[in-house]
Design a protein around this motif. Structure first.
Motif, PDB file in Angstrom:
ATOM      1  N   SER A 134      17.779  13.031 -14.350  1.00 29.56           N
ATOM      2  CA  SER A 134      18.152  11.796 -13.831  1.00 29.56           C
ATOM      3  C   SER A 134      18.904  12.049 -12.528  1.00 29.56           C
ATOM      4  CB  SER A 134      19.087  10.746 -14.472  1.00 29.56           C
ATOM      5  OG  SER A 134      18.460  10.505 -15.693  1.00 29.56           O
ATOM      6  N   LEU A 135      19.873  13.179 -12.527  1.00 27.60           N
ATOM      7  CA  LEU A 135      20.491  13.479 -11.295  1.00 27.60           C
ATOM      8  C   LEU A 135      19.335  14.093 -10.082  1.00 27.60           C
ATOM      9  CD1 LEU A 135      22.842  14.331  -9.404  1.00 27.60           C
ATOM     10  CD2 LEU A 135      23.182  16.535 -11.134  1.00 27.60           C
ATOM     11  N   LEU A 136      18.689  14.800 -10.672  1.00 31.28           N
ATOM     12  CA  LEU A 136      17.588  15.369  -9.691  1.00 31.28           C
ATOM     13  C   LEU A 136      16.584  14.156  -9.126  1.00 31.28           C
ATOM     14  CD1 LEU A 136      16.451  18.000  -8.702  1.00 31.28           C
ATOM     15  CD2 LEU A 136      14.657  17.940 -10.524  1.00 31.28           C
ATOM     16  N   TRP A 137      16.457  13.378  -9.929  1.00 35.22           N
ATOM     17  CA  TRP A 137      15.200  12.261  -9.481  1.00 35.22           C
ATOM     18  C   TRP A 137      16.040  11.400  -8.381  1.00 35.22           C
ATOM     19  CZ3 TRP A 137      10.213  11.755 -10.045  1.00 35.22           C
ATOM     20  CH2 TRP A 137       9.695  10.460  -9.557  1.00 35.22           C
ATOM     21  N   LEU A 138      17.299  10.813  -8.721  1.00 36.23           N
ATOM     22  CA  LEU A 138      17.806   9.882  -7.967  1.00 36.23           C
ATOM     23  C   LEU A 138      18.249  10.415  -6.824  1.00 36.23           C
ATOM     24  CD1 LEU A 138      20.268   8.404 -10.673  1.00 36.23           C
ATOM     25  CD2 LEU A 138      18.330   7.253  -9.737  1.00 36.23           C
ATOM     26  N   ALA A 139      18.836  11.727  -6.745  1.00 34.55           N
ATOM     27  CA  ALA A 139      19.158  12.483  -5.325  1.00 34.55           C
ATOM     28  C   ALA A 139      17.873  12.698  -4.390  1.00 34.55           C
ATOM     29  CB  ALA A 139      19.841  13.625  -5.640  1.00 34.55           C
ATOM     30  N   GLU A 142      14.663   9.044  -4.937  1.00 37.09           N
ATOM     31  CA  GLU A 142      15.155   7.864  -4.531  1.00 37.09           C
ATOM     32  C   GLU A 142      16.204   7.629  -3.726  1.00 37.09           C
ATOM     33  OE1 GLU A 142      14.038   5.069  -6.371  1.00 37.09           O
ATOM     34  OE2 GLU A 142      12.773   6.518  -7.442  1.00 37.09           O
ATOM     35  N   ALA A 143      16.468   9.101  -3.113  1.00 39.31           N
ATOM     36  CA  ALA A 143      17.442   9.434  -1.618  1.00 39.31           C
ATOM     37  C   ALA A 143      18.808   8.684  -1.928  1.00 39.31           C
ATOM     38  CB  ALA A 143      16.419   8.985  -0.731  1.00 39.31           C
ATOM     39  N   LEU A 144      19.444   8.352  -3.017  1.00 42.53           N
ATOM     40  CA  LEU A 144      20.403   7.821  -2.949  1.00 42.53           C
ATOM     41  C   LEU A 144      21.631   9.048  -2.739  1.00 42.53           C
ATOM     42  CD1 LEU A 144      20.019   5.828  -6.416  1.00 42.53           C
ATOM     43  CD2 LEU A 144      19.920   5.038  -4.234  1.00 42.53           C
ATOM     44  N   PRO A 145      22.651   8.396  -1.947  1.00 43.96           N
ATOM     45  CA  PRO A 145      23.829   9.209  -1.740  1.00 43.96           C
ATOM     46  C   PRO A 145      24.481   9.753  -2.864  1.00 43.96           C
ATOM     47  CG  PRO A 145      24.061   7.054  -0.564  1.00 43.96           C
ATOM     48  CD  PRO A 145      23.012   6.973  -1.671  1.00 43.96           C
ATOM     49  N   VAL A 260      18.341   1.464   4.251  1.00 42.00           N
ATOM     50  CA  VAL A 260      18.613  -0.054   4.224  1.00 42.00           C
ATOM     51  C   VAL A 260      19.714  -0.474   3.470  1.00 42.00           C
ATOM     52  CG1 VAL A 260      17.565  -2.390   3.595  1.00 42.00           C
ATOM     53  CG2 VAL A 260      16.155  -0.727   4.761  1.00 42.00           C
ATOM     54  N   ARG A 261      19.851   0.028   2.214  1.00 37.30           N
ATOM     55  CA  ARG A 261      20.952  -0.278   1.376  1.00 37.30           C
ATOM     56  C   ARG A 261      22.190   0.193   2.078  1.00 37.30           C
ATOM     57  NH1 ARG A 261      17.315   1.101  -2.514  1.00 37.30           N
ATOM     58  NH2 ARG A 261      16.226  -0.559  -3.578  1.00 37.30           N
TER      59      ARG A 261
END
Length: 494
Positions: A134-139, A142-145, A260-261
């Protein structure tokens, strides 16, 4: 159409909002209209959440460590599975034509075939602990900070950067093992150890024989993209290996949606009593939580539909500096268009939240600009020319990534006068074919390509810049195109 599931607790409610946004973004790429995209998203979300809950229940009961994907990749897989069911069930006409080609190709069959034949990235991600995956995918995808990722996963923000570095290395190790477990022919097996060594260092040069092998072997090129953690190719390797068709387009949409977010001020949740209504569909979401999720998705999708404004220059630069010697970011992420017959229909996409491409909504291209000629009897006292002056324009064409049989490019055009609609055209020199296109609707006739403005970016201010991108296939080289025009008027390079 199945009802959307109801969240069981606050944690799942937050997960629903995040998951719905991703599902709708990918479903929008897979279909030919916004109403159809919502229908596909509804079915896929219901299917995906049932599977996620079932996997979580099995894990909680202590049935041993089971291979499972994080929630968002699992939901995206459900979109692909639902699209496959539509195709086999006689509803394929509702899907994007290029997706239908891919669904009936060997590339798609790999995702549901024998486990050891599936993409290396998919197997590597499934083989990790869910929290690490999950950490790998979100960062990465999904390009989340990282502070946002840490908060969502209950991690210490002070250590999340180090954790991510360790998880990247762990993913690489899992992919290396998965590649070795794959039934390889003797030639591929002979290069496995060398491939591992070359991809460990950014400074290492691949021998010529390995480079030639990677240019012709999809499986080894796939593995190289996963093993090479430097150079910025990991996000594309992940998306291509998990999502398959449209992976690069989805990745670009998510990157822009994250931007955008980050730029939007925090807003209070939408009123559950004001349900979202699909234009033309007459469908109202019944649950307040899902209404909020749809509205949040619409915000991210809508703003990500805006044309590029330079905010992704750093990402493009990272891609440009990558060595192609270790193969494409992920061959599976490249649309299966190399051998597709030319289509007169538009191969383009309307991005809804990363895109992008022949994969998304097709808008009918605007009418060809009609040349105006001087009238036979102009008004007596008129001093204005009968034909309006052509707009001066400058074009920049950049190949942001390339692999053995394809490439990704961006076209930016600066206009000296305001536009209320536009068409950009050019000619290829080496028989290249345009596949997916985002931020414009494209069509190709021989070597000539025409890109028409999407509904959301028709207006361009004087001295402003319009921009769009596409993925293309190549066979005989990839020289830069020529004869660029804006609404029929020649553009200068630069």
């Amino acid at each position: 159409m199945p009802d959307l599931p109801t969240p069981q607790d606050a944690t799942e409610a937050a997960l629903f909002s995040e998951g719905w946004d991703a599902v709708l973004s990918y479903a929008d790429l897979c279909t030919s209209g916004s109403l159809t995209a919502h229908q596909l998203a509804n079915e896929a979300f219901a299917l995906g959440m049932r599977e996620v809950r079932a996997a979580a229940s099995t894990h909680v009961r202590g049935a041993g460590r089971t291979a499972r994907l994080p929630t968002i990749p699992a939901l995206l897989t459900a979109v692909r599975d639902t699209a496959t069911a539509w195709e086999t069930g006689g509803q394929g006409h509702r899907l994007d034509p290029d997706l239908r080609l891919w669904l009936n190709s060997p590339s798609a069959a790999r995702f549901s075939g024998p486990p050891l034949q599936r993409p290396v990235a998919l197997r590597g991600l499934r083989d990790m602990q869910e929290a690490d995956a999950s950490l790998l995918w979100l960062a990465e995808v999904e390009a989340l900070p990282l502070p946002t990722v840490a908060r969502r996963l209950g991690m210490d923000p002070a250590t999340v950067t180090d954790e991510l570095d360790q998880v990247r290395t762990l993913f690489r190790d899992r992919c290396h093992r998965a590649h070795l477990d794959t039934p390889l022919d003797p030639e591929c097996r002979s290069y496995a150890r060398l491939l591992d060594a070359v991809t460990r260092s950014a400074a290492a040069d691949a021998p010529e024989d390995l480079s030639r092998h990677l240019a012709t072997c999809v499986r080894c090129a796939e593995a190289a993209a996963c093993l090479r953690l430097h150079g910025g190719g990991l996000p594309a390797a992940l998306t291509g290996g998990v999502v398959g068709w449209g992976g690069l387009a989805y990745l670009e949409r998510r990157r822009r949606a994250a931007e955008v977010r980050l730029g939007a001020p925090a807003a209070s949740p939408p009123d559950a009593g004001d349900p979202a209504d699909e234009a033309g569909g007459g469908r109202v979401l019944r649950r307040g939580l899902l209404a909020a999720a749809v509205l949040l998705s619409a915000l991210a999708l809508g703003v990500s539909l805006m044309p590029f404004d330079g905010s992704g220059d750093e990402t493009v630069a990272a891609h440009q500096n990558r060595r192609p010697v270790v193969g494409p970011d992920v061959p599976g992420a490249v649309p299966h268009t190399t051998h597709a017959p030319p289509r007169t229909a538009t191969p383009s996409v309307t991005p809804s939240a990363p895109a992008t491409s022949a994969t998304a909504k097709r808008k009918k291209p605007g009418p060809e600009p009609r040349e105006t000629s001087a009238t036979t009897h102009p008004p007596r006292h008129s001093t204005a020319p009968a034909t309006p002056e052509a707009a001066a324009c400058r074009v920049a064409y950049d190949v942001t990534d390339q692999w053995p049989d394809g490439f990704q490019a961006t076209v930016s055009v600066t206009t000296d006068r305001a536009l209320t609609g536009w068409q950009v055209a050019w000619s290829f020199r080496d028989g290249q074919r345009v596949g997916q296109m985002w931020d414009a609707t494209g069509r190709q006739d021989g070597s000539r390509v025409t890109a028409t403005a999407a509904d959301y970016n028709k207006a361009v201010a004087a001295h402003g810049t319009l921009s769009f991108g596409f993925i293309g296939s190549l066979r005989n080289g990839n020289r830069a195109p020529y004869d660029f025009t804006l609404d029929g008027a020649p553009c200068t390079a630069g």
